[in-house]
Design a protein around this motif. Structure first.
Motif, PDB file in Angstrom:
ATOM      1  N   GLU A   3       0.873  -1.169   0.000  1.00 47.55           N
ATOM      2  CA  GLU A   3       0.000   0.000   0.000  1.00 47.55           C
ATOM      3  C   GLU A   3       0.910   1.219   0.000  1.00 47.55           C
ATOM      4  N   PRO A   4       0.636   2.229  -0.802  1.00 45.10           N
ATOM      5  CA  PRO A   4       1.524   3.392  -0.819  1.00 45.10           C
ATOM      6  C   PRO A   4       1.529   4.152   0.505  1.00 45.10           C
ATOM      7  N   SER A   5       0.439   4.106   1.230  1.00 46.99           N
ATOM      8  CA  SER A   5       0.362   4.753   2.535  1.00 46.99           C
ATOM      9  C   SER A   5      -0.943   4.340   3.205  1.00 46.99           C
ATOM     10  N   ARG A   6      -1.025   4.597   4.494  1.00 48.26           N
ATOM     11  CA  ARG A   6      -2.244   4.272   5.225  1.00 48.26           C
ATOM     12  C   ARG A   6      -2.674   5.472   6.060  1.00 48.26           C
ATOM     13  N   LEU A   7      -3.940   5.798   5.960  1.00 48.55           N
ATOM     14  CA  LEU A   7      -4.517   6.908   6.711  1.00 48.55           C
ATOM     15  C   LEU A   7      -4.557   6.563   8.191  1.00 48.55           C
ATOM     16  N   VAL A   8      -4.006   7.449   9.032  1.00 48.53           N
ATOM     17  CA  VAL A   8      -3.996   7.188  10.471  1.00 48.53           C
ATOM     18  C   VAL A   8      -4.704   8.266  11.287  1.00 48.53           C
ATOM     19  N   ARG A  33      -0.575  17.754  -1.050  1.00 48.66           N
ATOM     20  CA  ARG A  33       0.224  17.569   0.161  1.00 48.66           C
ATOM     21  C   ARG A  33       0.443  18.904   0.857  1.00 48.66           C
ATOM     22  N   VAL A  34       0.433  18.835   2.166  1.00 49.98           N
ATOM     23  CA  VAL A  34       0.797  19.988   2.987  1.00 49.98           C
ATOM     24  C   VAL A  34       1.964  19.558   3.869  1.00 49.98           C
ATOM     25  N   LYS A  35       2.824  20.486   4.134  1.00 53.11           N
ATOM     26  CA  LYS A  35       4.035  20.184   4.900  1.00 53.11           C
ATOM     27  C   LYS A  35       3.756  20.294   6.394  1.00 53.11           C
ATOM     28  N   MET A  36       4.311  19.351   7.141  1.00 54.61           N
ATOM     29  CA  MET A  36       4.221  19.387   8.599  1.00 54.61           C
ATOM     30  C   MET A  36       5.585  19.811   9.145  1.00 54.61           C
ATOM     31  N   VAL A  37       5.584  20.806  10.030  1.00 54.94           N
ATOM     32  CA  VAL A  37       6.822  21.303  10.619  1.00 54.94           C
ATOM     33  C   VAL A  37       6.657  21.346  12.130  1.00 54.94           C
ATOM     34  N   ALA A  38       7.477  20.571  12.829  1.00 56.16           N
ATOM     35  CA  ALA A  38       7.423  20.582  14.297  1.00 56.16           C
ATOM     36  C   ALA A  38       7.825  21.952  14.815  1.00 56.16           C
ATOM     37  N   LYS A  78      10.319  11.800  11.377  1.00 51.77           N
ATOM     38  CA  LYS A  78       9.291  12.638  10.764  1.00 51.77           C
ATOM     39  C   LYS A  78       8.999  12.260   9.317  1.00 51.77           C
ATOM     40  N   GLY A  79       9.930  11.628   8.635  1.00 56.51           N
ATOM     41  CA  GLY A  79       9.742  11.259   7.240  1.00 56.51           C
ATOM     42  C   GLY A  79       8.784  10.108   7.007  1.00 56.51           C
ATOM     43  N   ILE A  80       8.277   9.489   8.058  1.00 52.29           N
ATOM     44  CA  ILE A  80       7.369   8.361   7.866  1.00 52.29           C
ATOM     45  C   ILE A  80       5.926   8.806   7.653  1.00 52.29           C
ATOM     46  N   PHE A  81       5.660  10.094   7.869  1.00 52.70           N
ATOM     47  CA  PHE A  81       4.306  10.621   7.720  1.00 52.70           C
ATOM     48  C   PHE A  81       4.223  11.626   6.586  1.00 52.70           C
ATOM     49  N   GLU A  82       3.030  11.744   6.030  1.00 55.49           N
ATOM     50  CA  GLU A  82       2.740  12.825   5.106  1.00 55.49           C
ATOM     51  C   GLU A  82       1.324  13.300   5.381  1.00 55.49           C
ATOM     52  N   TRP A  95     -13.068  27.420  10.771  1.00 58.06           N
ATOM     53  CA  TRP A  95     -12.365  26.345  11.476  1.00 58.06           C
ATOM     54  C   TRP A  95     -12.704  24.964  10.920  1.00 58.06           C
ATOM     55  N   GLU A  96     -13.640  24.904   9.962  1.00 58.46           N
ATOM     56  CA  GLU A  96     -14.006  23.625   9.352  1.00 58.46           C
ATOM     57  C   GLU A  96     -13.861  23.643   7.825  1.00 58.46           C
ATOM     58  N   GLN A  97     -13.124  24.594   7.291  1.00 55.79           N
ATOM     59  CA  GLN A  97     -13.011  24.703   5.836  1.00 55.79           C
ATOM     60  C   GLN A  97     -12.089  23.664   5.215  1.00 55.79           C
ATOM     61  N   VAL A  98     -11.074  23.227   5.940  1.00 55.30           N
ATOM     62  CA  VAL A  98     -10.113  22.285   5.363  1.00 55.30           C
ATOM     63  C   VAL A  98      -9.933  21.095   6.295  1.00 55.30           C
ATOM     64  N   ARG A  99     -10.158  19.908   5.733  1.00 56.33           N
ATOM     65  CA  ARG A  99      -9.944  18.655   6.467  1.00 56.33           C
ATOM     66  C   ARG A  99      -8.679  18.019   5.905  1.00 56.33           C
ATOM     67  N   VAL A 100      -7.814  17.566   6.804  1.00 54.78           N
ATOM     68  CA  VAL A 100      -6.514  16.995   6.435  1.00 54.78           C
ATOM     69  C   VAL A 100      -6.424  15.569   6.956  1.00 54.78           C
ATOM     70  N   GLY A 101      -5.702  14.753   6.233  1.00 58.16           N
ATOM     71  CA  GLY A 101      -5.419  13.394   6.679  1.00 58.16           C
ATOM     72  C   GLY A 101      -3.922  13.212   6.851  1.00 58.16           C
ATOM     73  N   ILE A 102      -3.555  12.490   7.890  1.00 56.32           N
ATOM     74  CA  ILE A 102      -2.152  12.126   8.109  1.00 56.32           C
ATOM     75  C   ILE A 102      -2.010  10.664   7.687  1.00 56.32           C
ATOM     76  N   TYR A 103      -1.034  10.420   6.858  1.00 51.89           N
ATOM     77  CA  TYR A 103      -0.776   9.081   6.345  1.00 51.89           C
ATOM     78  C   TYR A 103       0.594   8.622   6.805  1.00 51.89           C
ATOM     79  N   VAL A 104       0.706   7.346   7.121  1.00 53.86           N
ATOM     80  CA  VAL A 104       2.017   6.753   7.372  1.00 53.86           C
ATOM     81  C   VAL A 104       2.410   6.085   6.059  1.00 53.86           C
ATOM     82  N   LYS A 105       3.620   6.377   5.610  1.00 55.95           N
ATOM     83  CA  LYS A 105       4.103   5.842   4.339  1.00 55.95           C
ATOM     84  C   LYS A 105       4.488   4.376   4.499  1.00 55.95           C
ATOM     85  N   ASP A 106       4.209   3.609   3.489  1.00 53.41           N
ATOM     86  CA  ASP A 106       4.556   2.197   3.485  1.00 53.41           C
ATOM     87  C   ASP A 106       5.949   2.035   2.896  1.00 53.41           C
ATOM     88  N   LYS A 107       6.896   1.639   3.717  1.00 48.91           N
ATOM     89  CA  LYS A 107       8.283   1.478   3.286  1.00 48.91           C
ATOM     90  C   LYS A 107       8.634   0.034   2.961  1.00 48.91           C
TER      91      LYS A 107
END
Length: 112
Positions: A3-8, A33-38, A78-82, A95-107
């Motif tokens: 699987e290219p990635s899985r929604l978590v 894609r949107v970038k995640m920055v700690a 951090k590279g395991i998620f997108e 506050w409800e205009q954009v819904r985002v999903g975090i995926y774990v990449k399948d390596k």
């Protein structure tokens, strides 16, 4: 099976109405894609993770969703998620205009 990635995780962007997301709302489409920055030095939440589209700050991963992501990022994973846009609704409250999903990449494919 590969699987290219899985929604978590799925959420609306926290703080969207306080940042510049409205400037790029028309460019945010499902699948983008949107970038995640700690942001560990955030004075309100040491687990804060900023969401950006290109250089535009959209807001944050909600506090209820960020602890494990921040922990893994801190330890160099951090590279395991997108993050990807799942849904955009310009007619919704800000506050409800954009819904985002975090995926774990399948390596697993890399191991073959």
């Amino acid at each position: 099976m590969y699987e290219p990635s899985r929604l978590v995780s799925i959420f609306h962007i926290a703080g969207f109405k306080y940042y510049d997301g409205a400037l790029v709302l028309s460019k945010l489409k499902p699948g983008k894609r949107v970038k995640m920055v700690a942001e560990p030095n955030n004075p309100y939440d040491p687990n804060a993770i900023v969401l950006r589209y290109k250089k535009v700050k959209l807001g944050y991963v909600p506090r209820t969703e960020n602890e494990q992501l921040a922990l893994l990022a801190f330890y160099g994973h951090k590279g395991i998620f997108e993050a990807r846009v799942l849904q955009v609704n310009p007619e919704a409250d800000p506050w409800e205009q954009v819904r985002v999903g975090i995926y774990v990449k399948d390596k697993r494919q890399d191991e073959v």
